[in-house]
Design a protein around this motif. Structure first.
Motif, PDB file in Angstrom:
ATOM      1  N   ASN A 140      34.456  45.232  32.148  1.00  0.00           N
ATOM      2  CA  ASN A 140      34.047  43.823  32.066  1.00  0.00           C
ATOM      3  C   ASN A 140      32.763  43.642  31.263  1.00  0.00           C
ATOM      4  O   ASN A 140      32.414  42.525  30.893  1.00  0.00           O
ATOM      5  N   ARG A 191      38.577  38.045  29.656  1.00  0.00           N
ATOM      6  CA  ARG A 191      39.839  38.211  30.377  1.00  0.00           C
ATOM      7  C   ARG A 191      40.959  37.344  29.809  1.00  0.00           C
ATOM      8  O   ARG A 191      41.819  36.846  30.540  1.00  0.00           O
ATOM      9  N   LEU A 195      45.995  42.271  30.436  1.00  0.00           N
ATOM     10  CA  LEU A 195      45.059  42.393  31.559  1.00  0.00           C
ATOM     11  C   LEU A 195      45.814  42.774  32.824  1.00  0.00           C
ATOM     12  O   LEU A 195      46.529  41.950  33.397  1.00  0.00           O
TER      13      LEU A 195
END
Length: 520
Positions: free
Chosen positions: A435, A484, A514
């Motif tokens: 992330n 994302r 994802l």
């Protein structure tokens, strides 16, 4: 790959459920006597040939799945840091109720034979590991490993945070006090990860940013930045009078301004105050910046044995949803610093947020099995999936008690096995990032200086995608993955032909996927 992520996450989830259920049924007994398998003492005998206390016979046999390391695939064993008493009532009770995890460890391994190390890191400091393995102290007879300092533990236990560390460098901090203060700052830095942002300000009559080039802002707590700030800590010296009001004003302004930029963690904010005393409670400053919402938590560390100003520091911490602790010696530093993690974990515990966390790719050479693997194969790149364990006992549930973190390691080479290379084409390749945009796996990720060598590059675990996908000049691909987003798009790239003598331009297609089970 998604199926593999799901299997690993479910294995960890089963451990969490078993641990919380076992603790719920357990009643703390301060006089509990329990002989457990201590990973350092197992199979050790005294001069008369008798097994040592906590060192009963523990059958170990080489196992192909664990690279022929001698392990026990029926039982786990427990490692306790050298600086902790292995028969402390809190540890003995924790080890006792966590014995129920043995069945789940074995069951998980039966369900998914690709699993390797599974473990439970307790908030009390002990580390239960499956399969059981013998731990060896270093040449000084010490095992410095503390599971609570590991990234997988910290990321699972707390939410991302913005932290300003204030260090008192007034004249009264000379000598041992300043040494303890520097070690306290260093220990706090150990508890910060790539999701966190920080800065360090020393104060007396004036403010002294430890890194003057970064005044008025916060920086990401990656390895490079933390090591850079550690080097500058040695330049601090004590003189003058401590003006804490100036430092508090600066800290609140930094956190407020940084939060308004939309940068940083956009989550928890905290001020860590390291001092040998405070002559006031500074309630007017807190009323101006922090009340009534108390969005910034205040953690106060009183350095030294004197308790004359303890009441003021306790009040400051309690009035701002923080924690107070006193550090008298260097030996007290690590255990006392850890207390703030328990406080920051309370919102997650109260809300029962069992978030699955996947760490960045790293080479762990602190565990005995990793060191032995390195002797045979070179260092192993891995990631860890982890999840926090909370107390569900009625009398503690409202207080938000973190019991620890469970996890399992996943070698990066196992991720690569799930990639259907035949579908990607001869020039296609797959990669994954965290992330934070750091590479988890990529064909161009080279953690070692030379293939087959054991020497790691200093920042191998924080290589940004933009450093290898250099065609992505505007970070279109990187930002889409970090945010994302999923889907397909193409990007113009230059390609050499004729052995590099000519260059052509082509459109390279990209597809972002994802997995639902993780934060990559």
């Amino acid at each position: 790959m998604e199926e593999m992520f799901h299997k690993k996450s479910e294995a960890v989830r089963r451990l969490v459920e078993a641990a919380e259920e076992a603790h719920l049924k357990h009643e703390f007994d301060a006089d509990l006597q329990y002989e457990y398998f201590n990973a350092v003492l197992i199979n050790e005998r005294d001069k008369d040939g008798n097994f040592l206390e906590l060192g009963k016979e523990f059958i170990l046999a080489p196992n192909d799945h664990f690279n022929n390391l001698p392990v026990n695939i029926s039982l786990s064993d427990v490692q306790v840091p050298t600086n902790m008493y292995n028969k402390d009532p809190a540890i003995v009770n924790g080890v006792y109720w966590s014995e129920s995890l043995n069945k789940v460890f074995v069951d998980n391994f039966d369900r998914d034979p690709s699993l390797i190390w599974q473990y439970f890191g307790s908030a009390k400091g002990f580390f239960r590991q499956y399969p059981g393995i013998k731990w060896e102290p270093d040449e000084n007879g010490v095992i410095a490993f503390d599971c609570r300092n590991r990234k997988w533990y910290i990321q699972a236990a707390t939410s991302p945070k913005d932290v300003v560390i204030l260090v008192d460098v007034s004249g009264s901090m000379k000598g041992l006090r300043l040494t303890i203060a520097k070690q306290t700052v260093s220990s706090i830095l150990d508890t910060l990860g790539d999701d966190d942002f920080f800065n360090i300000i020393a104060y007396n009559e004036e403010l002294h940013y430890v890194e003057p080039c970064l005044n008025g802002t916060l920086v990401q707590a990656d390895r490079t930045n933390k090591e850079h700030f550690r080097e500058h800590l040695d330049k601090l010296f004590a003189k003058g009078i401590g003006m804490l009001d100036i430092a508090l004003n600066e800290a609140f302004n930094i956190l407020s301004d940084f939060n308004h930029t939309g940068q940083g963690s956009i989550c928890i904010q905290a001020i860590m105050l390291i001092t040998d005393g405070a002559v006031d409670t500074y309630d007017t400053i807190f009323a101006k910046y922090n009340w009534p919402d108390r969005k910034v938590r205040i953690f106060t560390y009183l350095i030294g044995r004197e308790a004359a100003f303890a009441d003021n520091l306790k009040w400051m911490a309690c009035a701002n949803k923080g924690f107070f602790t006193q550090i008298s010696t260097l030996a007290d530093v690590q255990e006392n610093v850890m207390e703030y993690l328990h406080v920051l974990s309370r919102p997650k515990v109260i809300d029962q947020e069992h978030d699955v966390v996947w760490t960045e790719a790293y080479i762990d050479s602190t565990l005995p099995q990793a060191q032995k693997l390195a002797d045979d194969q070179g260092l192993v790149l891995m990631t860890t999936v982890a999840m926090p364990v909370f107390s569900k006992q009625n009398e503690t549930r409202s207080k938000g008690i973190l019991l620890g973190v469970v996890g399992t390691d996943v070698p990066v080479k196992e991720l690569l096995k799930t990639i259907p290379k035949y579908k990607l084409g001869i020039h296609g390749y797959a990669f994954a990032i965290t992330n934070n945009g750091y590479i988890l796996t990529h064909p161009e990720l080279r953690p070692l200086y030379e293939e087959g060598k054991k020497r790691r590059k200093p920042n191998y675990s924080s290589v940004d995608l933009s450093e290898v996908e250099w065609e992505d000049r505007d970070d279109v691909l990187r930002n889409a993955m970090v945010n994302r987003k999923t889907g397909k798009f193409s990007m113009e790239v230059k390609k050499t032909v004729d052995k590099g003598f000519r260059c052509g331009t082509l459109q390279r297609p990209w597809e972002i996927f994802l997995p639902r089970e993780c934060n990559h």
